[in-house]
Design a protein around this motif. Structure first.
Motif, short mmCIF file in Angstrom:
data_model
loop_
_atom_site.label_atom_id
_atom_site.label_comp_id
_atom_site.label_asym_id
_atom_site.label_seq_id
_atom_site.Cartn_x
_atom_site.Cartn_y
_atom_site.Cartn_z
N LEU A 7 0.88 -0.96 0.02
CA LEU A 7 -0.11 -0.01 0.01
C LEU A 7 0.96 1.14 0.03
O LEU A 7 0.52 2.16 -0.61
CB LEU A 7 -0.99 0.05 1.16
CG LEU A 7 -1.96 1.03 1.37
CD1 LEU A 7 -2.88 0.96 0.10
CD2 LEU A 7 -2.61 1.05 2.70
N GLU A 8 2.07 1.21 0.75
CA GLU A 8 3.04 2.24 0.85
C GLU A 8 3.45 2.62 -0.52
O GLU A 8 3.58 3.83 -1.12
CB GLU A 8 4.13 1.94 2.06
CG GLU A 8 4.99 3.26 1.98
CD GLU A 8 5.95 2.94 3.17
OE1 GLU A 8 6.45 3.86 3.80
OE2 GLU A 8 6.27 1.69 3.37
N VAL A 47 0.91 4.01 -2.90
CA VAL A 47 0.41 5.68 -2.85
C VAL A 47 1.61 6.41 -3.28
O VAL A 47 1.42 7.50 -3.68
CB VAL A 47 0.47 5.71 -1.21
CG1 VAL A 47 0.10 7.31 -1.03
CG2 VAL A 47 -0.85 4.93 -0.54
N ASP A 106 1.36 6.63 -6.97
CA ASP A 106 0.01 7.08 -7.30
C ASP A 106 -0.17 8.54 -7.78
O ASP A 106 0.81 9.20 -7.33
CB ASP A 106 -1.11 6.71 -6.11
CG ASP A 106 -2.57 6.78 -7.06
OD1 ASP A 106 -2.78 6.97 -8.08
OD2 ASP A 106 -3.47 6.78 -5.81
N LYS A 125 -1.64 13.70 0.34
CA LYS A 125 -0.63 12.99 0.40
C LYS A 125 -0.36 12.72 1.89
O LYS A 125 0.09 11.84 2.54
CB LYS A 125 0.83 13.86 -0.15
CG LYS A 125 0.52 13.85 -1.57
CD LYS A 125 1.77 14.74 -2.38
CE LYS A 125 3.18 14.28 -1.56
NZ LYS A 125 4.22 15.13 -2.30
N ARG A 157 -2.98 10.27 3.55
CA ARG A 157 -2.67 9.17 3.05
C ARG A 157 -1.36 8.24 3.78
O ARG A 157 -1.25 7.30 4.11
CB ARG A 157 -2.79 8.91 1.67
CG ARG A 157 -4.01 9.15 0.99
CD ARG A 157 -3.66 9.48 -0.57
NE ARG A 157 -3.45 8.14 -1.35
CZ ARG A 157 -3.30 8.07 -2.74
NH1 ARG A 157 -2.82 9.35 -3.34
NH2 ARG A 157 -3.29 6.86 -3.26
N GLU A 161 -8.72 3.51 -0.32
CA GLU A 161 -8.04 3.68 -1.73
C GLU A 161 -8.62 3.09 -2.60
O GLU A 161 -8.78 3.75 -3.64
CB GLU A 161 -6.55 2.84 -1.47
CG GLU A 161 -5.56 3.39 -0.57
CD GLU A 161 -5.07 4.86 -0.88
OE1 GLU A 161 -5.18 5.11 -2.06
OE2 GLU A 161 -4.78 5.46 -0.22
N TYR A 186 -11.41 5.86 -3.48
CA TYR A 186 -10.61 7.32 -4.18
C TYR A 186 -10.93 6.94 -5.56
O TYR A 186 -10.94 8.03 -6.37
CB TYR A 186 -9.27 7.22 -3.93
CG TYR A 186 -8.94 7.62 -2.42
CD1 TYR A 186 -9.79 8.76 -1.84
CD2 TYR A 186 -7.74 7.28 -1.65
CE1 TYR A 186 -9.52 9.22 -0.71
CE2 TYR A 186 -7.67 7.75 -0.46
CZ TYR A 186 -8.32 8.78 0.22
OH TYR A 186 -8.26 9.21 1.44
N ARG A 228 -9.02 8.43 -10.22
CA ARG A 228 -7.70 8.41 -10.26
C ARG A 228 -7.35 8.87 -11.70
O ARG A 228 -6.36 8.78 -12.23
CB ARG A 228 -7.06 7.15 -9.83
CG ARG A 228 -6.86 6.93 -8.29
CD ARG A 228 -5.94 5.41 -8.20
NE ARG A 228 -5.69 5.58 -6.77
CZ ARG A 228 -6.38 5.14 -5.95
NH1 ARG A 228 -7.75 4.61 -6.15
NH2 ARG A 228 -5.96 5.03 -4.73
#
Length: 250
Positions: free
Chosen positions: A115-116, A119, A122, A127, A130, A162, A165, A192
């Motif tokens: 996930l890190e 992000v 992405d 920022k 998240r 996420e 989003y 996105r």
């Protein structure tokens, strides 16, 4: 002479009558004794019969109780058997839970790391928010007072956020470097697909370029549509068509 004979005869009759009376009294007394003895015997027989009847009734009652206990014990045996089977299943489940718990912790760590990385690659919207969410997940993994199930729930929750989003629009204010100066801008995120900004004074606008990983300036003709999109995202306008520059999907 005749008088004497009559007297003798009368005496003999009296003696005979007296003897018969004595014999009759004896017979009556004997009969009474027999009757009394028979009555006592009958009372004993009645008492024995009553006692036997009472014992028979108790015997029948005990038999019914025994039959009931046999059925009850049979049911208890079935319940005990089922409980033993459940205990065995629970013990097996507990062993599996221990194995799963040992396996799920590394899985959660990989999920948080993934996930890190996602992000970081992405579109750079929200920022700080998240990054803070990911930092909280990393700190949570070191806590002993949070169960594995709760940790996994929170990791999945972060993934769900996420995912959301990607199918929503959002407007928010932040600081952004525009033409070398830090300025306050309004950001418009469309899923996105696109991330756009317009300065607070409405003089400049731009969009995120995924290839260059930076914001590119947009012509002033786009500013009104970006502002319209911001108002729609903030529910200040009803949903409507927007004319905005969208990067071609890869």
């Amino acid at each position: 002479m005749k008088c004497v004979n009559h007297l003798l005869l009368a005496g003999m009759v009296a003696v005979a009558a007296n003897a018969q009376a004595n014999d009759l009294d004896k017979v009556i007394d004997s009969s009474s004794a027999i009757n009394q003895s028979a009555l006592q015997s009958q009372n004993k027989i009645n008492s024995i019969a009553d006692d036997m009847q009472s014992r028979l009734q108790k015997f029948r009652t005990l038999n019914k109780e025994i039959d009931g206990l046999v059925v009850y014990n049979s049911q208890l045996d079935k319940q005990i058997k089922n409980q033993l089977e459940e205990m065995a299943a629970i013990n097996a489940s507990m062993d599996q839970v221990s194995v799963i718990e040992r396996q799920i912790t590394p899985l959660m760590m990989r999920m948080i790391t993934g996930l890190e990385q996602f992000v970081a690659l992405d579109v750079p919207f929200l920022k700080n928010e998240r990054a803070e969410r990911i930092a909280k997940l990393q700190a949570m993994m070191d806590r002993a007072d949070v169960s594995s199930s709760e940790k996994f729930r929170r990791v999945l929750e972060a993934y769900q956020v996420e995912v959301e989003y990607g199918r929503t629009i959002e407007a928010y204010s932040t600081l952004l470097t525009v033409d070398g100066q830090e300025r306050e801008v309004d950001m418009l995120r469309i899923g996105r697909l696109e991330l756009l900004y317009v300065t607070k004074d409405g003089s400049k606008a731009g969009s995120w370029n995924k290839e260059s990983k930076s914001f590119n300036a947009l012509p002033d003709t786009n500013i009104s549509q970006i502002n319209k999109g911001i108002r729609i995202a903030r529910k200040q306008l009803a949903p409507d068509m927007l004319t905005l520059p969208i990067q071609a999907a890869e």
